[in-house]
Design a protein around this motif. Structure first.
Motif, PDB file in Angstrom:
ATOM      1  N   ALA A 111      45.006  33.664  50.064  1.00 45.42           N
ATOM      2  CA  ALA A 111      45.989  34.388  49.263  1.00 45.42           C
ATOM      3  C   ALA A 111      46.303  33.642  47.969  1.00 45.42           C
ATOM      4  N   ALA A 112      46.410  32.329  48.035  1.00 44.27           N
ATOM      5  CA  ALA A 112      46.743  31.560  46.842  1.00 44.27           C
ATOM      6  C   ALA A 112      45.686  31.737  45.754  1.00 44.27           C
ATOM      7  N   ARG A 113      44.428  31.736  46.150  1.00 46.72           N
ATOM      8  CA  ARG A 113      43.364  31.919  45.159  1.00 46.72           C
ATOM      9  C   ARG A 113      43.383  33.337  44.593  1.00 46.72           C
ATOM     10  N   LEU A 114      43.682  34.306  45.423  1.00 49.49           N
ATOM     11  CA  LEU A 114      43.737  35.684  44.943  1.00 49.49           C
ATOM     12  C   LEU A 114      44.849  35.856  43.913  1.00 49.49           C
ATOM     13  N   PHE A 115      46.020  35.299  44.185  1.00 48.74           N
ATOM     14  CA  PHE A 115      47.115  35.420  43.232  1.00 48.74           C
ATOM     15  C   PHE A 115      46.831  34.627  41.958  1.00 48.74           C
ATOM     16  N   LEU A 136      45.419  43.380  48.328  1.00 46.75           N
ATOM     17  CA  LEU A 136      45.485  42.427  47.218  1.00 46.75           C
ATOM     18  C   LEU A 136      44.092  42.115  46.684  1.00 46.75           C
ATOM     19  N   GLN A 137      43.165  41.875  47.592  1.00 46.20           N
ATOM     20  CA  GLN A 137      41.787  41.577  47.175  1.00 46.20           C
ATOM     21  C   GLN A 137      41.181  42.762  46.421  1.00 46.20           C
ATOM     22  N   MET A 138      41.495  43.955  46.866  1.00 45.45           N
ATOM     23  CA  MET A 138      40.979  45.161  46.226  1.00 45.45           C
ATOM     24  C   MET A 138      41.476  45.262  44.786  1.00 45.45           C
ATOM     25  N   ILE A 139      42.776  45.059  44.587  1.00 48.64           N
ATOM     26  CA  ILE A 139      43.356  45.177  43.253  1.00 48.64           C
ATOM     27  C   ILE A 139      42.819  44.088  42.330  1.00 48.64           C
ATOM     28  N   VAL A 140      42.683  42.869  42.838  1.00 46.68           N
ATOM     29  CA  VAL A 140      42.137  41.782  42.024  1.00 46.68           C
ATOM     30  C   VAL A 140      40.719  42.114  41.570  1.00 46.68           C
ATOM     31  N   SER A 141      39.907  42.635  42.471  1.00 48.11           N
ATOM     32  CA  SER A 141      38.525  42.960  42.110  1.00 48.11           C
ATOM     33  C   SER A 141      38.474  44.090  41.090  1.00 48.11           C
ATOM     34  N   TRP A 142      39.361  45.086  41.215  1.00 46.05           N
ATOM     35  CA  TRP A 142      39.401  46.178  40.239  1.00 46.05           C
ATOM     36  C   TRP A 142      39.681  45.645  38.838  1.00 46.05           C
ATOM     37  N   ILE A 143      40.710  44.800  38.723  1.00 48.92           N
ATOM     38  CA  ILE A 143      41.121  44.334  37.396  1.00 48.92           C
ATOM     39  C   ILE A 143      40.113  43.348  36.828  1.00 48.92           C
TER      40      ILE A 143
END
Length: 503
Positions: free
Chosen positions: A320-324, A250-257
């Motif tokens: 997780a909440a901050r990532l989402f 999840l962290q990886m995808i957030v950083s990509w976008i």
């Protein structure tokens, strides 16, 4: 000498009829002549006749030799201009027998590779694709090796493909990642999620600390990264703990976008779209899957079950909440980029990147999760209510921005129908009661939406009934309590947004 001369003349004649640039004077040595004659034979009769020469070889040598001949065969096929370029069935049979080790005869012994031989084959394949400079040849070769044929060899294909792509990620073989991106775009989604499941297991579960290696696919092959995100959001639909994405992923995808918002649109921007995608294929963008993650996360995500890291502690692990929350903001920002992109392509109001079927499935899942949350409110009433309202708020925001940006083509009546089972939420009620949606200067039916839902210009709508005269300062108590239509508000489809990608 006479036989050699005849062979040489045949080679020159054949090459002249296959559109090859090769002069007779250049072929003067027996070794070169043998190679030329191999090319000629492959060009004329395909690869079916080399089987007898492969049978006496060991499994690795036979597979390596077949890859060599396959490369020559496809190069000649492309050079000859055959349209469409297509590998014949005899060649596919050879691949299944000598690379995938699916015997043609049931009574024949099964040829198996040792683990070391399989690793060597993967290295040979990586080098083969890396050294081939023509994209068309690489794609045809990859398709011949890994396109599913609907037979017993498909399981071997998937196993070999998963290992090859995993190795390509590890050693940065961009040509293989590019070919895999096209494979993901054309293949049934069930097999696509199997491939990305292997990658997630390899780099997020089995080997601690290997996440940064997978992180690099963003810079190595953005096209593959986009398809990877689409397949991952299809795999992890948050319906169970096993289908909840690991925090590292999840962290990886957030950083990509966050680094490149246009990343999730790469497949759409680089693919000719003349209509709707096949039902079995992955979506053309991961937007639908990402919205599903953001909306369902407050209710479905169980952070306490995803806290294990290499040292057994959750210290330093992202919340997780901050990532989402960050992901939800990034998705809204991507949606705001769409009006200009769709207008440039002449697709605004004609192509729905978010399908109503996926929105209906999301609201159905959300309704089920809210019902489950209501059954456990005795444990933490305040937290459950806050999570429910957060999920509904995110749904409302996503629907409104998607409709305003042209990503979702539907009417407010359609939305009210699919959201009818959801509990009351102020923001969602405002979206459902908003102004009529239409698209200016668009008079052609949508490309990826049913014709009956096409949005006509304003005159096509039924005339509004004449309101009775009323006196000013009507008391609030006279307003009915059944959420009547809000007063019409100005609706700007191209409202600017203070965000632009850095590149």
């Amino acid at each position: 000498m006479a036989a050699y001369s005849n062979l040489l003349n045949m080679a020159v004649y054949s090459f002249s009829h296959c559109d090859f640039v090769l002069c007779k004077d250049a072929i003067q040595t027996p070794n070169v002549c043998v190679c030329v004659c191999v090319c000629v034979l492959l060009c004329q009769v395909g690869m079916g006749d080399i089987r007898q020469s492969l049978l006496p070889r060991d499994v690795l040598s036979a597979a390596k030799e077949l890859l060599y001949h396959l490369d020559i065969y496809i190069c000649n096929m492309v050079q000859s201009g055959r349209q469409p370029p297509q590998v014949d069935s005899k060649t596919l049979d050879l691949i299944e027998e000598f690379i995938l080790h699916t015997p043609k005869d049931r009574n024949a012994p099964v040829r198996r590779m040792s683990a070391l031989q399989e690793l060597q084959l993967l290295e040979i394949m990586c080098s083969c694709f890396q050294e081939q400079s023509r994209e068309t040849v690489r794609q045809l070769m990859f398709s011949a090796l890994f396109n599913l044929q609907g037979n017993q060899a498909d399981e071997s294909r998937m196993a070999l493909l998963s290992k090859l792509v995993s190795m390509a990620v590890a050693v940065g073989r961009v040509p293989i990642l590019e070919c895999a991106a096209v494979w993901l775009q054309r293949t049934h989604r069930l097999y696509c999620v199997r491939l990305v499941q292997v990658l997630v297991d390899d780099y997020c579960s089995m080997v601690p600390g290997s996440g940064p290696t997978l992180q690099n696919i963003h810079s190595a092959s953005p096209r593959f990264c986009c398809q990877f995100i689409t397949a991952v959001t299809t795999l992890y639909d948050l319906t169970s703990d096993e289908l909840t994405p690991p925090l590292e992923l999840l962290q990886m995808i957030v950083s990509w976008i966050q680094d490149d918002p246009r990343l999730v649109l790469i497949t759409f921007l680089n693919s000719p779209l003349s209509g709707s995608q096949p039902i079995s294929a992955l979506d053309v963008t991961p937007l639908g899957g990402l919205i599903r993650w953001c909306v369902k996360a407050p209710l479905a995500y169980r952070r306490d079950r995803k806290q294990a890291v290499a040292n057994g502690s959750s210290d330093g692990e992202p919340d997780a909440a901050r990532l989402f929350s960050a992901l939800h903001l990034s998705v809204l920002q991507v949606l705001m980029l769409l009006p200009n992109i769709l207008n440039e392509k002449g697709l605004f109001g004609r192509l729905a990147l978010l399908q109503m079927e996926s929105v209906a499935a999301l609201t159905s899942d959300l309704s089920r999760l809210l019902d489950q949350a209501d059954k456990h409110t005795h444990a933490a009433t305040g937290d459950a209510h806050a999570a429910s309202q957060l999920a509904l708020d995110r749904l409302a925001q996503a629907l409104q921005v998607a409709m305003a940006s042209g990503a979702l083509l539907c009417s407010r009546e359609d939305l009210r129908a699919i959201c009818s089972r959801l509990p009351h939420n102020n923001l969602l009620q405002l979206v459902l009661s908003g102004p009529v949606m239409y698209y200016n200067n668009i008079h052609t039916p949508p490309l990826a939406y049913s014709p009956h839902a096409a949005h006509s210009p304003i005159p096509a709508h039924a005339a509004l009934p004449t309101l009775p005269a009323h006196t000013p300062h009507t008391p609030l108590s006279s307003i009915p309590a059944s959420h009547a239509q809000y007063p019409a508000q100005p609706f700007m489809t191209g409202m600017p947004f203070p965000f632009r990608p850095g590149h």
